[in-house]
Design an enzyme around this catalytic site. Structure first.
Site, PDB file in Angstrom:
ATOM      1  N   LYS A  22      -5.270 -13.970  -9.649  1.00 33.79           N
ATOM      2  CA  LYS A  22      -4.455 -13.311 -10.685  1.00 33.79           C
ATOM      3  C   LYS A  22      -4.314 -14.228 -11.903  1.00 33.79           C
ATOM      4  O   LYS A  22      -4.550 -13.819 -13.037  1.00 33.79           O
ATOM      5  CB  LYS A  22      -3.053 -13.005 -10.120  1.00 33.79           C
ATOM      6  CG  LYS A  22      -2.002 -12.717 -11.177  1.00 33.79           C
ATOM      7  CD  LYS A  22      -0.642 -12.404 -10.576  1.00 33.79           C
ATOM      8  CE  LYS A  22       0.246 -13.592 -10.307  1.00 33.79           C
ATOM      9  NZ  LYS A  22       0.893 -14.199 -11.492  1.00 33.79           N
ATOM     10  N   ASN A  23      -3.943 -15.488 -11.642  1.00 30.23           N
ATOM     11  CA  ASN A  23      -3.653 -16.387 -12.765  1.00 30.23           C
ATOM     12  C   ASN A  23      -4.913 -16.876 -13.480  1.00 30.23           C
ATOM     13  O   ASN A  23      -4.813 -17.447 -14.566  1.00 30.23           O
ATOM     14  CB  ASN A  23      -2.800 -17.568 -12.287  1.00 30.23           C
ATOM     15  CG  ASN A  23      -1.383 -17.116 -11.954  1.00 30.23           C
ATOM     16  OD1 ASN A  23      -1.005 -15.974 -12.234  1.00 30.23           O
ATOM     17  ND2 ASN A  23      -0.603 -17.983 -11.334  1.00 30.23           N
ATOM     18  N   CYS A 117      13.457 -15.962 -16.417  1.00 26.14           N
ATOM     19  CA  CYS A 117      13.131 -15.119 -15.262  1.00 26.14           C
ATOM     20  C   CYS A 117      13.715 -15.758 -14.023  1.00 26.14           C
ATOM     21  O   CYS A 117      14.405 -16.775 -14.118  1.00 26.14           O
ATOM     22  CB  CYS A 117      11.629 -14.910 -15.145  1.00 26.14           C
ATOM     23  SG  CYS A 117      10.760 -16.361 -14.608  1.00 26.14           S
ATOM     24  N   ARG A 122      11.998 -21.036 -18.603  1.00 22.90           N
ATOM     25  CA  ARG A 122      10.612 -20.864 -19.017  1.00 22.90           C
ATOM     26  C   ARG A 122      10.438 -20.722 -20.543  1.00 22.90           C
ATOM     27  O   ARG A 122      10.016 -19.666 -21.036  1.00 22.90           O
ATOM     28  CB  ARG A 122       9.986 -19.681 -18.274  1.00 22.90           C
ATOM     29  CG  ARG A 122      10.112 -19.847 -16.766  1.00 22.90           C
ATOM     30  CD  ARG A 122       9.320 -18.861 -16.000  1.00 22.90           C
ATOM     31  NE  ARG A 122       7.891 -19.082 -16.109  1.00 22.90           N
ATOM     32  CZ  ARG A 122       6.982 -18.295 -15.564  1.00 22.90           C
ATOM     33  NH1 ARG A 122       7.358 -17.241 -14.878  1.00 22.90           N
ATOM     34  NH2 ARG A 122       5.694 -18.545 -15.703  1.00 22.90           N
ATOM     35  N   ASP A 309       3.667 -22.835  -6.986  1.00 24.20           N
ATOM     36  CA  ASP A 309       3.500 -21.455  -6.509  1.00 24.20           C
ATOM     37  C   ASP A 309       3.380 -21.371  -4.981  1.00 24.20           C
ATOM     38  O   ASP A 309       3.303 -20.268  -4.429  1.00 24.20           O
ATOM     39  CB  ASP A 309       2.279 -20.805  -7.169  1.00 24.20           C
ATOM     40  CG  ASP A 309       2.515 -20.513  -8.644  1.00 24.20           C
ATOM     41  OD1 ASP A 309       3.678 -20.534  -9.068  1.00 24.20           O
ATOM     42  OD2 ASP A 309       1.532 -20.278  -9.366  1.00 24.20           O
ATOM     43  N   ARG A 401       3.127  -7.717  -7.283  1.00 17.90           N
ATOM     44  CA  ARG A 401       2.646  -8.291  -8.548  1.00 17.90           C
ATOM     45  C   ARG A 401       1.503  -9.264  -8.311  1.00 17.90           C
ATOM     46  O   ARG A 401       0.657  -9.437  -9.188  1.00 17.90           O
ATOM     47  CB  ARG A 401       3.777  -9.050  -9.250  1.00 17.90           C
ATOM     48  CG  ARG A 401       4.917  -8.186  -9.677  1.00 17.90           C
ATOM     49  CD  ARG A 401       5.927  -8.998 -10.425  1.00 17.90           C
ATOM     50  NE  ARG A 401       5.303  -9.595 -11.603  1.00 17.90           N
ATOM     51  CZ  ARG A 401       5.943 -10.291 -12.521  1.00 17.90           C
ATOM     52  NH1 ARG A 401       7.234 -10.476 -12.403  1.00 17.90           N
ATOM     53  NH2 ARG A 401       5.322 -10.793 -13.549  1.00 17.90           N
TER      54      ARG A 401
HETATM   55  N1  EPU Z   1       7.407 -25.458 -20.285  1.00 20.58           N
HETATM   56  C1  EPU Z   1       8.133 -25.861 -21.383  1.00 20.58           C
HETATM   57  N2  EPU Z   1       7.750 -25.377 -22.607  1.00 20.58           N
HETATM   58  C2  EPU Z   1       6.697 -24.558 -22.774  1.00 20.58           C
HETATM   59  C3  EPU Z   1       5.955 -24.159 -21.637  1.00 20.58           C
HETATM   60  C4  EPU Z   1       6.340 -24.630 -20.408  1.00 20.58           C
HETATM   61  O1  EPU Z   1       9.071 -26.629 -21.267  1.00 20.58           O
HETATM   62  O2  EPU Z   1       6.395 -24.179 -23.911  1.00 20.58           O
HETATM   63  C5  EPU Z   1       7.797 -25.935 -18.960  1.00 20.58           C
HETATM   64  C6  EPU Z   1       8.170 -24.793 -18.007  1.00 20.58           C
HETATM   65  O3  EPU Z   1       9.497 -24.373 -18.185  1.00 20.58           O
HETATM   66  C7  EPU Z   1       7.896 -25.439 -16.667  1.00 20.58           C
HETATM   67  C8  EPU Z   1       6.675 -26.306 -16.938  1.00 20.58           C
HETATM   68  O4  EPU Z   1       6.662 -26.516 -18.347  1.00 20.58           O
HETATM   69  O5  EPU Z   1       8.976 -26.272 -16.319  1.00 20.58           O
HETATM   70  C9  EPU Z   1       5.347 -25.701 -16.517  1.00 20.58           C
HETATM   71  O6  EPU Z   1       5.264 -24.357 -16.942  1.00 20.58           O
HETATM   72  P1  EPU Z   1       3.872 -23.683 -17.339  1.00 20.58           P
HETATM   73  O7  EPU Z   1       3.873 -23.434 -18.801  1.00 20.58           O
HETATM   74  O8  EPU Z   1       2.744 -24.499 -16.796  1.00 20.58           O
HETATM   75  O9  EPU Z   1       3.959 -22.289 -16.584  1.00 20.58           O
HETATM   76  P2  EPU Z   1       3.252 -20.945 -17.063  1.00 20.58           P
HETATM   77  O10 EPU Z   1       1.996 -21.293 -17.747  1.00 20.58           O
HETATM   78  O11 EPU Z   1       4.232 -20.089 -17.768  1.00 20.58           O
HETATM   79  C10 EPU Z   1       1.746 -20.589 -14.952  1.00 20.58           C
HETATM   80  C11 EPU Z   1       1.591 -19.566 -13.879  1.00 20.58           C
HETATM   81  C12 EPU Z   1       2.795 -19.631 -12.950  1.00 20.58           C
HETATM   82  C13 EPU Z   1       2.865 -21.042 -12.369  1.00 20.58           C
HETATM   83  C14 EPU Z   1       2.933 -22.079 -13.484  1.00 20.58           C
HETATM   84  C15 EPU Z   1       2.889 -23.511 -12.996  1.00 20.58           C
HETATM   85  C16 EPU Z   1       0.301 -17.777 -14.825  1.00 20.58           C
HETATM   86  C17 EPU Z   1       0.248 -16.383 -15.290  1.00 20.58           C
HETATM   87  N3  EPU Z   1       1.495 -18.238 -14.447  1.00 20.58           N
HETATM   88  O12 EPU Z   1       2.928 -20.256 -15.673  1.00 20.58           O
HETATM   89  O13 EPU Z   1       2.542 -18.698 -11.903  1.00 20.58           O
HETATM   90  O14 EPU Z   1       3.999 -21.171 -11.542  1.00 20.58           O
HETATM   91  O15 EPU Z   1       1.816 -21.893 -14.390  1.00 20.58           O
HETATM   92  O16 EPU Z   1       1.764 -23.754 -12.252  1.00 20.58           O
HETATM   93  O17 EPU Z   1      -0.720 -18.456 -14.782  1.00 20.58           O
HETATM   94  C18 EPU Z   1       3.104 -17.172 -10.203  1.00 20.58           C
HETATM   95  O18 EPU Z   1       1.910 -16.846 -10.140  1.00 20.58           O
HETATM   96  O19 EPU Z   1       3.949 -16.822  -9.324  1.00 20.58           O
HETATM   97  C19 EPU Z   1       3.561 -17.996 -11.316  1.00 20.58           C
HETATM   98  C20 EPU Z   1       4.843 -18.067 -11.679  1.00 20.58           C
END
Ligand code: EPU
Length: 422
Positions: A22-23, A117, A122, A309, A401
């Site tokens: 998915k990701n 969320c 996030r 995850d 999801r």
């Molecule tokens: N963060 C910030 N600022 C930002 C972006 C992120 O502070 O601008 C922080 C977040 O709050 C968190 C950390 O950085 O503490 C890492 O977040 P990241 O941005 O890597 O998460 P994401 O890209 O929004 C993806 C996956 C998530 C997975 C995370 C971490 C997808 C669609 N989502 O989210 O997947 O947990 O990376 O590996 O790829 C899931 O599939 O259940 C899921 C939540």
């Protein structure tokens, strides 16, 4: 709203094929925006998050169709409405990763600002910081990120680290935007997740010039245009890890087909320390457990560390280990909605800030529980497989999801899960 009724305990045995990730699928779907034409994605899983993202792309002007073989065709010839509406973004935060591609393709974009969320605040500040450095003007208006790059994007050296390390979708956004920027972009502290490496490889297939793939330093030489391509989505390492935990928690033996163990070293290492056997076999592996489980410490980290995850699923597993385990969440420090639910099933978990102390118990006992987010619900299903009695998991839409009809995949292996509409 559907619920799962899970009869336990069971022992899982047999073979299961891991679906496409998915990701990995979501950012590649977004990447289709960067070219004008028809892209083909093979192995995209049949999940509600994928349908929602498809809806988002349609609103931008893309045409989508699925072949009987399951290939997803995205025709991005026309992008006439570069807007990510609140109605969709509020349902799926990953929608934010259209921002970079839209700016590169159209020079402007409006995307609803994602809210918090169940797993935490996030923020998207790092996404925006990176895009600003490429020359994007950003304003917030009525809950929308209004982004403009009327003179195009310009390559820069960008540090993308944040308080919790790298950002997966932040890296995806800046990387995709940089492919069409003028000149060279260097992203330092880029996410190294296999899904990002896969995205970069797909972008190169479209004509991008990215080097350093899989490392925290990505170098992107901007090109004038990208061509649509045909891509095969990598297997879902989180789904694989969930099935591994299912084999372990039920003292079963599962063969996982289409599973890339090399992307899962941290997970395999933890399983082996717990006393679970993981052996590579064919294009996947065999996972089994016969003895009791040894308690361990798990700290979630960006890749190649242990993935956040799989934190909830491993908490369910360690709830049955012989002794005290410690789980520290270093990616989403509030991602613990499952703790109270697992305790309702007679687990002995104590949360102290971003840490949970898991005191192993002899058995879990079935209870009605509430799914709060995707991975937390997977943990409740795992607990239900091992618990004595009938566990009822409410709000199953969370699990849909990210796991395609999970009950239909687990039941042939020995699970007794029925889906009921209430
Ligand atoms: N963060 C910030 N600022 C930002 C972006 C992120 O502070 O601008 C922080 C977040 O709050 C968190 C950390 O950085 O503490 C890492 O977040 P990241 O941005 O890597 O998460 P994401 O890209 O929004 C993806 C996956 C998530 C997975 C995370 C971490 C997808 C669609 N989502 O989210 O997947 O947990 O990376 O590996 O790829 C899931 O599939 O259940 C899921 C939540």
């Amino acid at each position: 709203m559907d619920v799962f009724r899970i009869e336990g305990p069971v022992r899982l045995c047999g073979s299961v094929r891991i679906n496409g990730s998915k990701n990995a699928s979501l950012p590649i779907m977004a990447a289709a925006i960067l070219s004008a034409g028809k892209s083909v994605l093979k192995g995209v899983p049949n999940l509600s998050d994928i349908s929602v993202f498809g809806e988002l792309l349609r609103q931008l002007g893309c045409r989508l169709s699925k072949t009987p073989a399951g290939d997803l065709h995205i025709d991005s010839t026309v992008i006439n409405n570069p807007v990510g509406e609140y109605e969709i973004v509020r349902r799926m935060r990953a929608s934010i990763c259209i921002l970079g591609p839209l700016l590169a393709r159209c020079g402007r974009a409006e995307v609803s600002m994602p809210g918090g969320c169940a797993i935490g605040d996030r923020p998207v500040d790092i996404h925006l910081r990176g895009l600003k450095q490429l020359g994007v003007r950003i304003n917030l208006k009525n809950g929308y990120i209004v982004a403009e790059a009327p003179h195009g994007l310009t390559g820069r050296d960008i540090f993308l680290g944040g308080p919790f390390g790298s950002t997966v979708l932040g890296t995806a956004n800046v990387l995709m935007a940089a492919t069409l920027a003028k000149g060279r972009t260097i992203i330092e502290s880029a996410a190294c997740e296999p899904e990002i490496a896969h995205l970069a490889n797909c972008l190169n297939k479209m004509g991008a010039k990215i080097t350093g793939i899989g490392s925290p330093k990505l170098t992107i030489e901007g090109v004038k245009q990208l061509q649509p391509g045909e891509f095969e989505v990598i297997p879902d390492r989180i789904e694989a890890g969930t099935f591994m935990a299912a084999a372990a928690i039920t003292k079963g033996e599962l063969k996982l087909e289409n599973c890339q163990l090399e992307d899962m070293m941290a997970v395999v290492d933890k399983l082996r320390n717990i006393g679970v056997t993981v052996e590579s076999a064919g294009d996947g592996c065999v996972v089994s457990r016969t003895g009791s489980m040894t308690p361990i410490d798990v700290t979630t980290q960006p890749y190649p560390g242990f993935p956040t995850d799989l934190q909830a699923q491993f908490m369910a597993l360690l709830a049955l280990a012989e002794g005290n385990s410690i789980i520290i969440e270093k990616v989403f420090p509030d991602r613990f909605m499952h703790v109270a639910e697992l305790n309702r099933m007679a687990a002995n978990l104590r949360k102290e800030g971003p840490t949970v102390i898991v005191a192993g118990v002899k058995k879990l006992i079935a209870a009605p529980v509430m799914a709060s987010d995707l991975r937390a619900s997977a943990a409740l299903v795992l607990a239900g497989l091992a618990a004595e009695g009938t566990t009822v998991v409410n709000r199953v839409y969370h699990i849909d999801r990210g796991y395609e009809r999970i009950e239909e995949r687990l039941n042939p292996l020995g699970a007794k899960i029925s889906r009921e509409s209430v």
